[in-house]
Design a protein around this motif. Sequence first.
Motif, short mmCIF file in Angstrom:
data_model
loop_
_atom_site.label_atom_id
_atom_site.label_comp_id
_atom_site.label_asym_id
_atom_site.label_seq_id
_atom_site.Cartn_x
_atom_site.Cartn_y
_atom_site.Cartn_z
N UNK A 27 0.86 -1.13 0.11
CA UNK A 27 -0.16 0.09 -0.08
C UNK A 27 0.95 1.24 -0.17
N UNK A 28 0.30 2.28 -0.11
CA UNK A 28 0.87 3.77 -0.32
C UNK A 28 1.71 4.02 1.39
N UNK A 29 1.26 3.42 2.23
CA UNK A 29 1.83 3.70 3.54
C UNK A 29 3.07 2.49 3.76
N UNK A 30 3.20 1.73 3.01
CA UNK A 30 4.18 0.91 3.06
C UNK A 30 3.79 -0.68 3.55
N UNK A 31 2.70 -0.67 3.86
CA UNK A 31 2.04 -2.00 4.43
C UNK A 31 1.78 -3.13 3.47
N UNK A 32 2.15 -4.24 3.65
CA UNK A 32 2.02 -5.43 2.82
C UNK A 32 0.73 -6.19 2.99
N UNK A 33 -0.15 -6.36 2.00
CA UNK A 33 -1.34 -7.11 2.09
C UNK A 33 -1.54 -8.15 1.14
N UNK A 34 -2.28 -9.09 1.30
CA UNK A 34 -2.55 -10.23 0.49
C UNK A 34 -3.97 -9.98 0.05
N UNK A 35 -4.30 -10.81 -1.09
CA UNK A 35 -5.56 -10.74 -1.42
C UNK A 35 -5.88 -11.95 -2.64
N UNK A 36 -6.88 -11.99 -3.28
CA UNK A 36 -7.05 -12.88 -4.58
C UNK A 36 -7.28 -12.16 -5.84
N UNK A 37 -6.84 -12.38 -6.77
CA UNK A 37 -7.07 -11.94 -8.25
C UNK A 37 -7.09 -12.90 -9.20
N UNK A 38 -7.54 -12.82 -10.36
CA UNK A 38 -7.67 -13.78 -11.46
C UNK A 38 -6.38 -13.55 -12.29
N UNK A 39 -5.81 -14.51 -12.59
CA UNK A 39 -4.11 -14.66 -13.06
C UNK A 39 -4.00 -15.46 -14.17
N UNK A 40 -3.27 -15.09 -15.14
CA UNK A 40 -3.14 -15.95 -16.57
C UNK A 40 -1.69 -16.35 -16.31
N UNK A 41 -0.64 -15.70 -15.66
CA UNK A 41 0.41 -16.09 -15.40
C UNK A 41 1.19 -16.33 -14.15
#
Length: 120
Positions: A27-41
């Motif tokens: 994020x803009x404040x430097x924190x790392x977050x995880x989530x889900x997204x559709x990916x092809x590679x």
Amino acid sequence: MLLTSAPETASTGDATCRAPAKVRRTGPDGTTRTGQALATGAVITVRQDGRGFLAASAGPPDLSEVTAQAALFGTAAALALGGPAHGTTALVRRRLDRRRYELWGADWDPVGPRRDRTTS
């Protein structure tokens, strides 16, 4: 920059096949977050919207879209500010004209009866 790990489901090798993948984002404040997204590679770049969620669009808007939006909002702002200013000016002018006509009529009242006299 946003990176993904390998997709969690098996891929058929088709370029149009997308699978959910874990996404790590900073994020803009430097924190790392995880989530889900559709990916092809194995590695893709994704966007965040203004609220911090993953965006569905492929990238930021292009120059023509930004130009069209700027023209639209600029015109709307000009109308929103210019309309009341024009209306106020027209109202003030109407009141001043009405007052001027009343004063003009009052100046002509004494002259009016003499003007209507006929001479033989």
